[in-house]
Motif scaffolding. Sequence first.
Motif, PDB file in Angstrom:
ATOM      1  N   ALA A 126     -13.503 -11.448   9.116  1.00  0.00           N
ATOM      2  CA  ALA A 126     -13.120 -11.033  10.577  1.00  0.00           C
ATOM      3  C   ALA A 126     -11.866 -10.255  10.298  1.00  0.00           C
ATOM      4  O   ALA A 126     -11.483  -9.298  10.896  1.00  0.00           O
ATOM      5  CB  ALA A 126     -12.795 -12.167  11.606  1.00  0.00           C
ATOM      6  N   ALA A 127     -10.989 -10.605   9.415  1.00  0.00           N
ATOM      7  CA  ALA A 127      -9.666 -10.085   9.201  1.00  0.00           C
ATOM      8  C   ALA A 127      -9.873  -8.564   8.522  1.00  0.00           C
ATOM      9  O   ALA A 127      -9.249  -7.691   8.739  1.00  0.00           O
ATOM     10  CB  ALA A 127      -8.694 -10.914   8.342  1.00  0.00           C
TER      11      ALA A 127
ATOM     12  N   PRO B 130       0.926  -1.172  -0.034  1.00  0.00           N
ATOM     13  CA  PRO B 130       0.018   0.033  -0.070  1.00  0.00           C
ATOM     14  C   PRO B 130       0.835   1.278  -0.082  1.00  0.00           C
ATOM     15  O   PRO B 130       0.125   2.346  -0.291  1.00  0.00           O
ATOM     16  CB  PRO B 130      -0.932  -0.285   1.384  1.00  0.00           C
ATOM     17  N   ALA B 131       2.236   0.974   0.347  1.00  0.00           N
ATOM     18  CA  ALA B 131       2.871   2.380   0.073  1.00  0.00           C
ATOM     19  C   ALA B 131       3.242   2.836  -1.141  1.00  0.00           C
ATOM     20  O   ALA B 131       3.764   4.076  -1.487  1.00  0.00           O
ATOM     21  CB  ALA B 131       4.313   2.169   0.918  1.00  0.00           C
ATOM     22  N   VAL B 132       3.098   1.997  -2.178  1.00  0.00           N
ATOM     23  CA  VAL B 132       3.464   2.192  -3.483  1.00  0.00           C
ATOM     24  C   VAL B 132       2.263   2.707  -4.099  1.00  0.00           C
ATOM     25  O   VAL B 132       1.041   2.187  -4.088  1.00  0.00           O
ATOM     26  CB  VAL B 132       3.875   0.831  -4.340  1.00  0.00           C
TER      27      VAL B 132
ATOM     28  N   SER C  44      -6.045  -6.019   8.465  1.00  0.00           N
ATOM     29  CA  SER C  44      -7.236  -5.517   7.706  1.00  0.00           C
ATOM     30  C   SER C  44      -6.790  -5.102   6.263  1.00  0.00           C
ATOM     31  O   SER C  44      -7.371  -5.503   5.227  1.00  0.00           O
ATOM     32  CB  SER C  44      -7.893  -4.411   8.441  1.00  0.00           C
ATOM     33  N   GLY C  45      -5.545  -4.576   6.277  1.00  0.00           N
ATOM     34  CA  GLY C  45      -4.801  -4.102   5.139  1.00  0.00           C
ATOM     35  C   GLY C  45      -4.456  -5.267   4.132  1.00  0.00           C
ATOM     36  O   GLY C  45      -4.735  -5.461   2.994  1.00  0.00           O
TER      37      GLY C  45
ATOM     38  N   ARG D  39      -6.261  -6.537   0.395  1.00  0.00           N
ATOM     39  CA  ARG D  39      -5.499  -6.914  -0.770  1.00  0.00           C
ATOM     40  C   ARG D  39      -5.798  -8.517  -1.211  1.00  0.00           C
ATOM     41  O   ARG D  39      -6.165  -8.788  -2.333  1.00  0.00           O
ATOM     42  CB  ARG D  39      -3.831  -6.719  -0.327  1.00  0.00           C
ATOM     43  N   LEU D  40      -5.889  -9.265  -0.101  1.00  0.00           N
ATOM     44  CA  LEU D  40      -5.992 -10.701  -0.458  1.00  0.00           C
ATOM     45  C   LEU D  40      -7.383 -10.921  -1.171  1.00  0.00           C
ATOM     46  O   LEU D  40      -7.533 -11.856  -1.895  1.00  0.00           O
ATOM     47  CB  LEU D  40      -5.763 -11.766   0.652  1.00  0.00           C
TER      48      LEU D  40
END
Length: 341
Positions: free
Chosen positions: A296-297, A236-238, A306-307, A311-312
């Motif tokens: 839940a995640a 997420p930093a990209v 959660s991030g 993505r997944l």
Amino acid sequence: MITDSRSADPTRPTLAAALGLPEDAIAAEPVEGRVHRHWRLAGGRLVRVPRMSHLGLSPRRNLIYAAEAFRRMAPSGAVPTLHRVLRVSAELPWGALVVEDVDGAVPELPRDLPAIGRALAAIHRLPVPANRAPFVDPADPLAYLLSVARDQLAPVQDRLEEAARRILEEEIAWAESLIAARPPRPSLVAADTHPGNFRIRPDGSAVLLDVERPVYDSAGVDLAHASLPTSLAWDPAVTGAAGRADIVAFHTAWAAEVPGDLAEAVRPWVLPYRRLIWLRTTSWACAWAARNDLSAALASADAATSGLARRLARFVDPAMMEEARSGWTGARAFSGEELVP
């Protein structure tokens, strides 16, 4: 992704003693990574303290593997310099590596993709030694990649969503049909080359930070892992995004920096490896989603959890899976000549 930690850590005095430094020469807090903790030192150096081995190695073997990875890739100029190895001990159960603390920015897409391509070219054009130990060097790299995907899926096969299972079965069947092919020309490949693993120096060149698990395989491994949709969206930093022309520009930048015979050897494999690396990554994502409570995640108060789940969730969405597959099937598929001119 690396994020700052705010908790005190007893590793700091241990590192100070091992390095013969005063504690105040070491940053007060570590910089956290998924596989390492990172401690900044005065003088532009960084201590990488492993937490685990991606390859399932013992702590000592993992440290040897990682140190040799930095050494062997050093002539490329595209990885941090290795300064020192701290042995495995009771105080440092996984040991540590002291490396250059790269002064660079997180890549921005699509601007920095060509620089990443040139950095990979510098690694791939390194000579391949007769003795490739201790690195993974599969006799049949295609079968090896397929076995990784199968092993990841085997424990959760009956828990996969039907549409996702069908897609994965189709890709596995395709991969099985490829196994009899002559193995591709091997290069030293880093194997974990998503854009978040790079930093961009002030001069615009790219440096690969995480080099602990290289293998000998086709350069197509790294080209795929750096430019597949799953990789572009991983960290997420990209920031930014990359379209078809940007993916072509990335490959073209790589091809311009390698010997012509290497480009010719990779061209027929560049699309098959996009499929194989996508299969490896997506089978891992599907296995994770099947083993864990994704809902839940997603609702977790922990931002990292959660991030990762967000993505997944995209990676295992059948619609997104089909979108990725359009890169090698159907009217919008790339060609090998388009990617490696």
